[in-house]
Design a protein around this motif. Sequence first.
Motif, PDB file in Angstrom:
ATOM      1  N   PRO A   1      -2.049  -4.756 -15.049  1.00  0.00           N
ATOM      2  CA  PRO A   1      -2.128  -6.203 -15.278  1.00  0.00           C
ATOM      3  C   PRO A   1      -2.477  -6.567 -16.720  1.00  0.00           C
ATOM      4  O   PRO A   1      -1.936  -7.540 -17.250  1.00  0.00           O
ATOM      5  CB  PRO A   1      -3.219  -6.656 -14.295  1.00  0.00           C
ATOM      6  CG  PRO A   1      -3.093  -5.685 -13.169  1.00  0.00           C
ATOM      7  CD  PRO A   1      -2.803  -4.363 -13.844  1.00  0.00           C
ATOM      8  N   ALA A   2      -3.317  -5.797 -17.367  1.00  0.00           N
ATOM      9  CA  ALA A   2      -3.651  -6.086 -18.770  1.00  0.00           C
ATOM     10  C   ALA A   2      -2.404  -5.986 -19.646  1.00  0.00           C
ATOM     11  O   ALA A   2      -2.201  -6.806 -20.553  1.00  0.00           O
ATOM     12  CB  ALA A   2      -4.730  -5.140 -19.281  1.00  0.00           C
ATOM     13  N   TYR A   3      -1.556  -4.998 -19.374  1.00  0.00           N
ATOM     14  CA  TYR A   3      -0.319  -4.842 -20.148  1.00  0.00           C
ATOM     15  C   TYR A   3       0.609  -6.031 -19.911  1.00  0.00           C
ATOM     16  O   TYR A   3       1.247  -6.534 -20.834  1.00  0.00           O
ATOM     17  CB  TYR A   3       0.413  -3.542 -19.787  1.00  0.00           C
ATOM     18  CG  TYR A   3      -0.459  -2.305 -19.728  1.00  0.00           C
ATOM     19  CD1 TYR A   3      -1.526  -2.115 -20.602  1.00  0.00           C
ATOM     20  CD2 TYR A   3      -0.220  -1.316 -18.780  1.00  0.00           C
ATOM     21  CE1 TYR A   3      -2.316  -0.982 -20.538  1.00  0.00           C
ATOM     22  CE2 TYR A   3      -0.999  -0.178 -18.719  1.00  0.00           C
ATOM     23  CZ  TYR A   3      -2.049  -0.017 -19.598  1.00  0.00           C
ATOM     24  OH  TYR A   3      -2.828   1.106 -19.532  1.00  0.00           O
ATOM     25  N   VAL A   4       0.689  -6.472 -18.657  1.00  0.00           N
ATOM     26  CA  VAL A   4       1.545  -7.612 -18.329  1.00  0.00           C
ATOM     27  C   VAL A   4       1.009  -8.883 -18.986  1.00  0.00           C
ATOM     28  O   VAL A   4       1.775  -9.688 -19.523  1.00  0.00           O
ATOM     29  CB  VAL A   4       1.687  -7.777 -16.801  1.00  0.00           C
ATOM     30  CG1 VAL A   4       2.468  -9.038 -16.456  1.00  0.00           C
ATOM     31  CG2 VAL A   4       2.374  -6.553 -16.201  1.00  0.00           C
ATOM     32  N   PHE A   5      -0.315  -9.074 -18.970  1.00  0.00           N
ATOM     33  CA  PHE A   5      -0.895 -10.254 -19.617  1.00  0.00           C
ATOM     34  C   PHE A   5      -0.617 -10.246 -21.113  1.00  0.00           C
ATOM     35  O   PHE A   5      -0.335 -11.290 -21.706  1.00  0.00           O
ATOM     36  CB  PHE A   5      -2.401 -10.336 -19.356  1.00  0.00           C
ATOM     37  CG  PHE A   5      -2.760 -10.523 -17.911  1.00  0.00           C
ATOM     38  CD1 PHE A   5      -1.985 -11.314 -17.069  1.00  0.00           C
ATOM     39  CD2 PHE A   5      -3.871  -9.897 -17.376  1.00  0.00           C
ATOM     40  CE1 PHE A   5      -2.319 -11.489 -15.728  1.00  0.00           C
ATOM     41  CE2 PHE A   5      -4.217 -10.071 -16.047  1.00  0.00           C
ATOM     42  CZ  PHE A   5      -3.440 -10.860 -15.221  1.00  0.00           C
ATOM     43  N   LEU A   6      -0.679  -9.076 -21.721  1.00  0.00           N
ATOM     44  CA  LEU A   6      -0.360  -8.962 -23.147  1.00  0.00           C
ATOM     45  C   LEU A   6       1.092  -9.340 -23.402  1.00  0.00           C
ATOM     46  O   LEU A   6       1.413 -10.044 -24.371  1.00  0.00           O
ATOM     47  CB  LEU A   6      -0.646  -7.537 -23.626  1.00  0.00           C
ATOM     48  CG  LEU A   6      -0.495  -7.255 -25.101  1.00  0.00           C
ATOM     49  CD1 LEU A   6      -1.494  -8.082 -25.916  1.00  0.00           C
ATOM     50  CD2 LEU A   6      -0.716  -5.777 -25.365  1.00  0.00           C
ATOM     51  N   PHE A   7       1.983  -8.909 -22.514  1.00  0.00           N
ATOM     52  CA  PHE A   7       3.398  -9.239 -22.641  1.00  0.00           C
ATOM     53  C   PHE A   7       3.621 -10.736 -22.475  1.00  0.00           C
ATOM     54  O   PHE A   7       4.369 -11.354 -23.236  1.00  0.00           O
ATOM     55  CB  PHE A   7       4.216  -8.443 -21.616  1.00  0.00           C
ATOM     56  CG  PHE A   7       5.681  -8.716 -21.684  1.00  0.00           C
ATOM     57  CD1 PHE A   7       6.437  -8.273 -22.760  1.00  0.00           C
ATOM     58  CD2 PHE A   7       6.320  -9.418 -20.681  1.00  0.00           C
ATOM     59  CE1 PHE A   7       7.795  -8.532 -22.845  1.00  0.00           C
ATOM     60  CE2 PHE A   7       7.678  -9.678 -20.746  1.00  0.00           C
ATOM     61  CZ  PHE A   7       8.419  -9.237 -21.825  1.00  0.00           C
ATOM     62  N   ILE A   8       2.969 -11.348 -21.476  1.00  0.00           N
ATOM     63  CA  ILE A   8       3.079 -12.795 -21.276  1.00  0.00           C
ATOM     64  C   ILE A   8       2.588 -13.529 -22.515  1.00  0.00           C
ATOM     65  O   ILE A   8       3.220 -14.491 -22.974  1.00  0.00           O
ATOM     66  CB  ILE A   8       2.307 -13.239 -20.020  1.00  0.00           C
ATOM     67  CG1 ILE A   8       3.010 -12.727 -18.760  1.00  0.00           C
ATOM     68  CG2 ILE A   8       2.158 -14.767 -19.976  1.00  0.00           C
ATOM     69  CD1 ILE A   8       2.208 -12.906 -17.483  1.00  0.00           C
ATOM     70  N   GLU A   9       1.473 -13.073 -23.071  1.00  0.00           N
ATOM     71  CA  GLU A   9       0.946 -13.698 -24.286  1.00  0.00           C
ATOM     72  C   GLU A   9       1.950 -13.593 -25.432  1.00  0.00           C
ATOM     73  O   GLU A   9       2.181 -14.558 -26.166  1.00  0.00           O
ATOM     74  CB  GLU A   9      -0.377 -13.054 -24.678  1.00  0.00           C
ATOM     75  CG  GLU A   9      -0.984 -13.653 -25.934  1.00  0.00           C
ATOM     76  CD  GLU A   9      -2.227 -12.938 -26.388  1.00  0.00           C
ATOM     77  OE1 GLU A   9      -3.086 -13.608 -26.978  1.00  0.00           O
ATOM     78  OE2 GLU A   9      -2.340 -11.706 -26.174  1.00  0.00           O
ATOM     79  N   ALA A  10       2.572 -12.432 -25.591  1.00  0.00           N
ATOM     80  CA  ALA A  10       3.551 -12.235 -26.664  1.00  0.00           C
ATOM     81  C   ALA A  10       4.775 -13.128 -26.466  1.00  0.00           C
ATOM     82  O   ALA A  10       5.280 -13.718 -27.435  1.00  0.00           O
ATOM     83  CB  ALA A  10       3.966 -10.765 -26.735  1.00  0.00           C
TER      84      ALA A  10
ATOM     85  N   VAL B   1      -2.229   6.354 -10.718  1.00  0.00           N
ATOM     86  CA  VAL B   1      -2.212   5.073 -10.006  1.00  0.00           C
ATOM     87  C   VAL B   1      -3.094   4.071 -10.735  1.00  0.00           C
ATOM     88  O   VAL B   1      -2.717   2.907 -10.925  1.00  0.00           O
ATOM     89  CB  VAL B   1      -2.659   5.250  -8.540  1.00  0.00           C
ATOM     90  CG1 VAL B   1      -2.892   3.908  -7.873  1.00  0.00           C
ATOM     91  CG2 VAL B   1      -1.629   6.061  -7.761  1.00  0.00           C
ATOM     92  N   THR B   2      -4.265   4.507 -11.176  1.00  0.00           N
ATOM     93  CA  THR B   2      -5.169   3.636 -11.931  1.00  0.00           C
ATOM     94  C   THR B   2      -4.509   3.164 -13.219  1.00  0.00           C
ATOM     95  O   THR B   2      -4.608   1.992 -13.589  1.00  0.00           O
ATOM     96  CB  THR B   2      -6.486   4.370 -12.248  1.00  0.00           C
ATOM     97  OG1 THR B   2      -7.115   4.714 -11.017  1.00  0.00           O
ATOM     98  CG2 THR B   2      -7.418   3.506 -13.074  1.00  0.00           C
ATOM     99  N   ALA B   3      -3.806   4.059 -13.902  1.00  0.00           N
ATOM    100  CA  ALA B   3      -3.142   3.686 -15.157  1.00  0.00           C
ATOM    101  C   ALA B   3      -2.069   2.633 -14.926  1.00  0.00           C
ATOM    102  O   ALA B   3      -1.917   1.701 -15.732  1.00  0.00           O
ATOM    103  CB  ALA B   3      -2.535   4.925 -15.815  1.00  0.00           C
ATOM    104  N   VAL B   4      -1.332   2.748 -13.841  1.00  0.00           N
ATOM    105  CA  VAL B   4      -0.243   1.807 -13.574  1.00  0.00           C
ATOM    106  C   VAL B   4      -0.755   0.538 -12.900  1.00  0.00           C
ATOM    107  O   VAL B   4      -0.530  -0.575 -13.385  1.00  0.00           O
ATOM    108  CB  VAL B   4       0.860   2.469 -12.712  1.00  0.00           C
ATOM    109  CG1 VAL B   4       1.922   1.456 -12.313  1.00  0.00           C
ATOM    110  CG2 VAL B   4       1.501   3.630 -13.470  1.00  0.00           C
ATOM    111  N   SER B   5      -1.431   0.686 -11.775  1.00  0.00           N
ATOM    112  CA  SER B   5      -1.840  -0.480 -10.992  1.00  0.00           C
ATOM    113  C   SER B   5      -3.156  -1.089 -11.441  1.00  0.00           C
ATOM    114  O   SER B   5      -3.321  -2.302 -11.384  1.00  0.00           O
ATOM    115  CB  SER B   5      -1.950  -0.099  -9.514  1.00  0.00           C
ATOM    116  OG  SER B   5      -0.696   0.237  -9.003  1.00  0.00           O
TER     117      SER B   5
ATOM    118  N   VAL C   1       0.860  -1.170   0.000  1.00  0.00           N
ATOM    119  CA  VAL C   1       0.000   0.000   0.000  1.00  0.00           C
ATOM    120  C   VAL C   1       0.902   1.227   0.000  1.00  0.00           C
ATOM    121  O   VAL C   1       1.837   1.315   0.797  1.00  0.00           O
ATOM    122  CB  VAL C   1      -0.925   0.027   1.237  1.00  0.00           C
ATOM    123  CG1 VAL C   1      -1.785   1.284   1.241  1.00  0.00           C
ATOM    124  CG2 VAL C   1      -1.789  -1.223   1.290  1.00  0.00           C
ATOM    125  N   VAL C   2       0.641   2.132  -0.908  1.00  0.00           N
ATOM    126  CA  VAL C   2       1.401   3.379  -0.940  1.00  0.00           C
ATOM    127  C   VAL C   2       0.431   4.542  -0.794  1.00  0.00           C
ATOM    128  O   VAL C   2      -0.716   4.471  -1.224  1.00  0.00           O
ATOM    129  CB  VAL C   2       2.227   3.540  -2.247  1.00  0.00           C
ATOM    130  CG1 VAL C   2       3.315   2.500  -2.333  1.00  0.00           C
ATOM    131  CG2 VAL C   2       1.344   3.483  -3.462  1.00  0.00           C
TER     132      VAL C   2
END
Length: 109
Positions: free
Chosen positions: A42-51, A34-38, A23-24
């Motif tokens: 996760p959607a950006y990370v999932f896209l990266f994992i998929e790639a 904060v909403t854009a990052v946290s 918690v920060v």
Amino acid sequence: VARGPTATVDDVAVATALFSGVVVEVAEKDLDAVTAVSGSGPAYVFLFIEALADAGVKAGLTRQVALRLAAQTVKGAAAMQIDTETHPAALKDQVCSPAGTTIAAVEAL
């Protein structure tokens, strides 16, 4: 959490105790960031994992193996950055060998 103008230190402590994990405290004006990052991160990370997994499949791995390797790679890399607090660029440089395949892929990205 974002401290309102009338919130006390105790109020922030109660709000922080409601959450699990990290918690920060940020200024209220920073909540969209904060909403854009946290929140969206996760959607950006999932896209990266998929790639990463797609690249593994292209190289001949099964989808199941490629996804497992990609997810564990992201988990390990994230843990390393969190544990060491080293800037991601420095960690990337530690993985890239001169004239190697990793730096060639980084350049392509």
